[in-house]
Design a protein around this motif. Structure first.
Motif, mmCIF file in Angstrom:
data_model
loop_
_atom_site.group_PDB
_atom_site.id
_atom_site.type_symbol
_atom_site.label_atom_id
_atom_site.label_comp_id
_atom_site.label_asym_id
_atom_site.label_seq_id
_atom_site.Cartn_x
_atom_site.Cartn_y
_atom_site.Cartn_z
ATOM 1 N N ARG A 49 42.841 27.636 36.664
ATOM 2 C CA ARG A 49 41.412 27.488 36.367
ATOM 3 C C ARG A 49 40.532 28.164 37.410
ATOM 4 N NH1 ARG A 49 40.190 22.343 32.782
ATOM 5 N NH2 ARG A 49 42.000 22.560 31.469
ATOM 6 N N VAL A 52 40.564 31.955 36.523
ATOM 7 C CA VAL A 52 39.742 32.372 35.388
ATOM 8 C C VAL A 52 38.277 31.983 35.545
ATOM 9 C CG1 VAL A 52 41.697 32.294 33.812
ATOM 10 C CG2 VAL A 52 40.244 30.290 34.042
ATOM 11 N N GLY A 53 37.927 31.414 36.712
ATOM 12 C CA GLY A 53 36.520 31.153 36.978
ATOM 13 C C GLY A 53 35.982 29.844 36.444
ATOM 14 N N LEU A 54 36.850 28.956 36.019
ATOM 15 C CA LEU A 54 36.356 27.669 35.525
ATOM 16 C C LEU A 54 36.084 26.711 36.669
ATOM 17 C CD1 LEU A 54 38.628 27.039 32.411
ATOM 18 C CD2 LEU A 54 36.207 27.554 32.422
ATOM 19 N N ILE A 55 36.855 26.863 37.751
ATOM 20 C CA ILE A 55 36.670 26.010 38.922
ATOM 21 C C ILE A 55 36.364 26.910 40.113
ATOM 22 C CG2 ILE A 55 37.790 24.376 40.483
ATOM 23 C CD1 ILE A 55 39.437 23.366 38.222
ATOM 24 N N LYS A 56 35.448 26.430 40.917
ATOM 25 C CA LYS A 56 35.066 27.201 42.089
ATOM 26 C C LYS A 56 36.049 26.913 43.225
ATOM 27 C CE LYS A 56 30.601 27.367 42.105
ATOM 28 N NZ LYS A 56 29.249 26.885 42.286
#
Lengths: 303, 326
Positions: A49, A52-56
């Motif tokens: 995640r 893919v940029g969903l979590i920082k």
């Protein structure tokens, strides 16, 4: 083959005071299938995640096709297609409408390419049906079609064989190999199933409790572990003789286990026979990643 | 951006939300039309076919009788007094406050729907616009495309504005068309009196003016649209904050209903006038109803609502852009 398409450096994630991902590094090359292996809760999904940029991420950098995911989000994402966990698409739309929906979020996707992708995942017969009528395997394939729409360099698939039947698993495996070998994609596959990774991947990263324990080619990892299982009488004599030339450990059912070296094993066998030991069985064992995994993680369970 | 909005519109249309809302509005309009029709019939039976002036006169006398009867609260009493003054003004100026016809029906229906019914309908569309993506997991695909997060949320908000506008238009059109079947479609130019100011217990008629009904309707529906937009924006924020659609709906529902109840009992709690749900009854200012709390004006309510809407929008974007998606 040496072009690096995905690069991860010092990736960390802290939630509250708990460090969930403790500094992960790896590089993926063009045209390879890279396995991400670890038990449930090891941090595979969290890592994906972040990719893919969903979590920082709390620290570290991720580059996809040379673009930093944090600083250059859109350009990095344009290089990447993904399925995170289940392929969750809009079930009240048809497969085709779903593809159109995601195509509209990309710069330019022509209909020919959409048709090509649909054919590639062999959904051409059912593409105009509503997704709610699809089987899990079909949804999985539609998910991949969606991920391929942007002609990505990197494909990230989280547990791609989850919930598929044996037939579907084999299809998926072949398809992933095809994408890497023929289309030159980099495919990152995560799984908690060792057998899957072993059959599908070129390289594998073993992850446990938020850190990568080992990254290597699957063959290397397996060769490292090749063993010979001895069943000999009398056992103690045999153990003494073998112990003089190599390391011996006790196996199951009174067996003796030694490492496997080409040529050496035959010499050891002759030594045993000459000393009057009866060798009932001598078995070269290609170990599964399973054993390796248990060894590396110190017995952490994996299902 | 147009493509993104197209995507969102496709989803709203395919979920058939607007259709459901249109259905509910149609059924309710039919229901109220019928009940009003019965009411008129009953009156005809009782008084015969009399002039509206006589009816209005009768109503004033009825209300006066109620005021003099004991066991009535002071608050209620002053409100009834206001109503008498208003009706008297209509009578003095020879204007029928309830000119029969579809436009009048639409006007009164909108007046009664603005603080609860219409917000509920907006909620049906707005509540899951973001949260459904989260509960269905599709947000993971949406946010891993080469599109910045704020653009995705913006496309959703634009879609919300379009849907809200569609619903308000549908509301007007449906109530006009359906009620017209029985009351006829005339009455666009009928005069309506607006501009009453309530000062304490007195009705101030200095600023009163008579305008044609179509103009009044235009003003009224602008206010209705504004309320719908603000309610939609606040629901939108809840949809971002709360993953679970029913939970988000529950919160909004509680707020709206508490607003409807509070409006009748907060006259002594002055700070309540800063709550958005107390300020929803904008059309009341046009028709000259006493505001829930003394001193509230149309301008004040508009500002309060605008501030709430703006804050909700800022919170939505700030949260959505930073949020980690698990």
């Amino acid at each position: 083959m040496s072009e690096i398409t995905l690069s991860v450096k010092g990736l960390k994630k802290t939630i509250g005071k708990k460090e969930i991902i403790k500094g992960i590094d790896f590089d993926l090359k063009r045209g390879e299938v890279f396995g991400f292996l670890g038990p449930n809760g090891a941090g595979k999904t969290t890592t994906i995640r972040m990719l893919v940029g969903l979590i920082k991420p709390s620290a570290g950098t991720i580059e996809i096709g040379g673009y930093n995911v944090r600083k250059n989000f859109t350009k990095a994402m344009a290089q990447m297609g993904c399925i995170v966990e289940n392929p969750e698409l809009y079930s009240y739309l048809t497969g085709w409408e779903n593809l159109e929906h995601f195509a509209r979020m990309l710069p330019e996707v022509d209909r020919d390419y959409m048709n090509y992708v649909v054919e590639l995942v062999r959904l051409d017969e059912r593409i105009h049906d509503r997704v709610s009528t699809y089987s899990l395997g079909m949804r999985q394939r539609l998910g991949i079609a969606q991920a391929l729409l942007g002609k990505p360099k990197v494909l990230i698939l989280d547990e791609p064989t989850n919930g598929l039947d044996p037939m579907g698993i084999r299809e998926m495996r072949n398809f992933i190999r095809y994408l890497a070998e023929e289309e030159g994609l980099t495919v990152l596959v995560s799984s908690h199933l060792l057998s899957e990774i072993q059959l599908m991947c070129d390289r594998v990263a073993i992850i446990s409790k938020g850190s990568v324990i080992k990254v290597d080619y699957v063959e290397n990892l397996l060769a490292l572990q090749e063993k010979v299982i001895w069943h000999a009488e009398p056992r103690d004599t045999a153990k003494e003789i073998l112990g003089g030339v190599t390391t011996v450990s006790d196996g199951a059912d009174g067996a003796l286990v030694t490492p496997y070296f080409e040529n050496e094993s035959a010499i050891w066998n002759r030594m045993l026979v000459e000393k009057g030991v009866q060798v009932n069985e001598m078995n070269r064992k290609l170990p599964a990643l399973e054993d390796l995994f248990l060894e590396l993680t110190g017995g952490e369970t994996i299902d | 951006m147009i493509n993104l909005v197209r995507n969102e519109m496709l989803k709203i249309v395919r979920k058939k939300r607007i259709l459901i809302v249109a259905g509910i509005i149609a059924v309710l309009v039919a229901l109220f039309t019928y009940s009003q029709y019965r009411e008129i019939e009953r009156r005809l039976e009782r008084f015969g076919d009399v002039d509206w002036r006589t009816t209005l006169q009768q109503q004033i006398i009825d209300t006066q009788n109620r005021i003099t009867s004991s066991g009535i609260s002071d608050e209620w009493k002053s409100e009834l007094q206001l109503r008498i003054q208003q009706q008297q003004y209509y009578l003095d100026n020879n204007v029928n406050p309830m000119e029969p016809g579809a436009p009048s029906f639409a006007r009164v229906f909108a007046e009664h729907s603005i603080n609860l019914f219409l917000p509920l309908m907006i909620m049906v569309v707005a509540a899951d616009i973001v949260s459904s993506e989260r509960s269905a997991g599709t947000v993971k695909l949406l946010l891993t495309r080469p599109v910045k997060r704020w653009r995705i949320l913006m496309s959703k908000y634009i879609t919300l504005i379009l849907s809200v506008s569609t619903i308000v238009v549908l509301f007007g059109v449906l109530s006009y068309l359906i009620s017209g079947l029985i009351f006829g479609y005339q009455g666009w130019a009928a005069p309506v009196i607006t501009g009453f100011n309530v000062e304490g217990n007195e009705l101030n008629t200095n600023a009163v003016q008579m305008i044609p009904q179509w103009q009044y309707l235009l003003m009224e529906f602008s206010l209705v649209w504004f309320v719908a937009l603000i309610v939609g924006t606040i629901t939108f924020m809840l949809s971002v904050l709360i993953r679970n659609t029913p939970a988000g709906m529950g919160v909004m529902l509680a707020a709206l209903i508490s607003g409807a109840i509070l409006s009748n009992m907060v006259s002594s709690w002055e700070q309540a006038k800063y709550l958005f749900m107390i300020n929803l009854n904008l059309t009341g200012y046009l028709s000259g109803q006493a505001p829930p709390i003394e001193g509230m004006t149309l301008g004040f309510s508009l500002v309060v609502l605008a501030v709430w809407g703006l804050a909700a929008l800022i919170v939505s974007f700030a949260v959505f852009i930073r949020q980690d998606i698990y």
